[in-house]
Write an enzyme that holds these catalytic residues in place. Sequence first.
Site, PDB file in Angstrom:
ATOM      1  N   ASP A 289      49.450  51.328   8.218  1.00 48.52           N
ATOM      2  CA  ASP A 289      50.716  50.720   8.567  1.00 48.52           C
ATOM      3  C   ASP A 289      51.616  50.849   7.329  1.00 48.52           C
ATOM      4  O   ASP A 289      51.160  51.231   6.254  1.00 48.52           O
ATOM      5  CB  ASP A 289      50.496  49.247   8.977  1.00 48.52           C
ATOM      6  CG  ASP A 289      51.659  48.722   9.796  1.00 48.52           C
ATOM      7  OD1 ASP A 289      51.472  47.770  10.560  1.00 48.52           O
ATOM      8  OD2 ASP A 289      52.758  49.302   9.682  1.00 48.52           O
TER       9      ASP A 289
HETATM   10  C1  GLC Z   1      55.641  47.953  10.769  1.00 44.47           C
HETATM   11  C2  GLC Z   1      54.693  47.454  11.841  1.00 44.47           C
HETATM   12  C3  GLC Z   1      54.112  48.547  12.703  1.00 44.47           C
HETATM   13  C4  GLC Z   1      55.111  49.679  12.856  1.00 44.47           C
HETATM   14  C5  GLC Z   1      55.321  50.301  11.487  1.00 44.47           C
HETATM   15  C6  GLC Z   1      56.325  51.455  11.524  1.00 44.47           C
HETATM   16  O1  GLC Z   1      55.448  47.279   9.570  1.00 44.47           O
HETATM   17  O2  GLC Z   1      53.625  46.627  11.412  1.00 44.47           O
HETATM   18  O3  GLC Z   1      53.770  47.952  13.963  1.00 44.47           O
HETATM   19  O4  GLC Z   1      54.605  50.663  13.762  1.00 44.47           O
HETATM   20  O5  GLC Z   1      55.752  49.330  10.521  1.00 44.47           O
HETATM   21  O6  GLC Z   1      57.592  50.961  11.829  1.00 44.47           O
END
Ligand code: GLC
Length: 738
Positions: A289
């Site tokens: 993430d």
């Molecule tokens: C965010 C979220 C995740 C998302 C990623 C990209 O922090 O936790 O769900 O897909 O970043 O935006």
Amino acid sequence: MKLTEKQKQKLEDLLSKMTLEEKIGQMNLESPSIVGGFDVPFEELIEMMTDGRISQEEFQKIMATAKRDYHEEDIRCGLVGAMMGDDPHKANELQKIAVEESRLGIPLLMGFDVIHGLRSVYPIAIAEAGAFDEQLFEKTARLAAKESRAHGISWNFAPMIDVARDCRWGRVSEGPGEDPYLASCFAKAKVRGLQGGRECGEDYVAACLKHFVAYSACEAGRDYNTTSMSGSQLHNVYLAPFKAAVEEGAVSAMASFNDLNGIPCTVNPYTLRELLKTQYGMDGFTVSDANGIRECVAHGIAEDDRDAGMQAVTAGLDMDMGTHIYKDYLKEAVTQGKVPMETVDEAVRRILSVKMWLGLFENPYVSEEEIREYEMLPKEHAGIALEAAKKSIVLLKNDDGILPLSKNVKISLVGSLAGNEEEVTGAWAMSWKKEDCISILKGLQDYGAAVTWYPCGGPEGELNYDEIEHACAEGDVVVAVTGELASMSGEASSRADVTLPGKQRELLEELYKRTEKQDKKLVTVLMNGRPLALGWEAEHLPVLVEAWHLGIQMGNAVAAVLFGDENPSAKLSASFPSVNGQCPLYYNHPNTGRPGSKSKFTSRYLDAPFEPLFPFGYGLSYTSYAYSGLQVQMEQGSDVLLINVEIENCGNRKGTETVQLYMQDLTASLVRPVKELKGFLRIELDAGEKKTVSFELEKKEMGFYDNQGNYVLEDGKFRIYVGGNSRDCLCEEVQIQF
Ligand code: GLC
């Protein structure tokens, strides 16, 4: 994920030609970095939007003008494997550099958060899950995939399938509620819709299961907080939807931010390698993430970025979202022998397989015709958006049959949310257009209702008592819309107090007092992203309609339900508390040695009820249903329980009921929940109609995972429950021999 022999050969040929830098490049997911274009630092801009100094709309306008670095030179040198974004022209531009100017011409994966629709936004997941309709789950994902591909996006960071039991956590809005069985059905349907079964055609995308795993069990419902649990709970509750989705063919998964039993999921070999890749057999790739690798230093599991990167890649994390740690340190680690080349090759093989499976080598660009077609899609998809919205509305209370309203009634519509079309989309919707969004006010107006809007107040700010006065004086019926702003749920939006935010409780108290005195009807519509603590509201207000954030067609769906053209059929995918202190709260809990009751020395509170205010699976209708004649049979030597029950529509209009099948393992080697959902069925019944509903429950579904993660089937006494919610059920006991 099936590759042809030719594709496999091509992949190996490509891998053999790649330099170590190019291999590491495939493991690098970039997002366009904001490099200015406005007169305050980007971080300050975020703060200004968060504390309301600028509105979301102003923020979006500023961001549209921001200068961004798209890392073109790195793409040209083959150092980028994937890019985030939702601009098809920019996607084509970057793709052209990757395909036509880099040495090996490997196409980029273009990823984006398409959680509940892209331009056409559908209900937030916690709402849609309440439809208990797998065909619908798949349909909305199918259309989201079509819009994504027509917009240059080939990889959706979806479905979010975190089972969530604590509504203080803001991201309960993004997931399918508190039950692992419903979440598993939701997950499989979403993967089918996004990826189109096993064979991927041109308008499908790669799904990305998130967040792997147990992020939603964050202590105290506080986002990003620590999680710890038994192996049995991890397997029976949080892993279930991921296992189901991998079996359905999901080709990627995103590691979650949280530490699980002391090891952050970003660097956790047990979850990433042992479970996801080995036991579940996911043949796609894993991605961190945002910033997840770097955060392992803050977690205290890694000395520095370099250490975090090595732990991550060794644990089976194939792609780095946004930190450049793989790009900066992996080459040195491999040349120094700290990370075997095979580890890098395995990651790259997985990433390239998904690109091949998506057909990106043959078809890397989005055509001008597709981009033009995209603009038309919201009209084409409006019908499904409306169907999904209608099927997601839960009727919680309807004293004296106040609803449905007659069409010629004069409505005073109260609440700032009611007229604000920007709030209908809910959390994690970034590509909607205001002109597509139907507010509740517009929905009622388009219905031809005599409606006057009195904002009066909302999730923030003060109340306007003059408007309250007029609203109650003018209308025959007051329809109050209260709830949460879209920004009050979703990521980084935990709330310690899950009652109605701002002064909305006072607003409802005022409306209640005045309508009671004037003998007028008061209908309350909730527009929120999480279960709320509604003890006072449920005790006093005669009508409660849970409308969540339903997406672009919200207004039309609410109007259809309020005027009775749609008989509400949704059920709750998550329990509602009376008060905050009950969180976390969920129906499938162990019995304890002293199950809660009125007597003192049992599992209860001195100052609040211990049962949910509205339980999982609960939802009323404009008609009513009676359950009778539950029968549970098992042929000698058979592995299937046959369960029949009679359902009768006792009211004067047609309706759709979601019949729910639960079981309870009464005695086992580990304590088991008092109920576990094992099946559901939507059934339409005409007024007065009676039908027999049948379920087949395979004995192999009646087991559980022990603390070592072994699935066990234990002989013994079971209870089979069938009902219209998780509380009010018919019950039969059976003895099972496995
Ligand atoms: C965010 C979220 C995740 C998302 C990623 C990209 O922090 O936790 O769900 O897909 O970043 O935006």
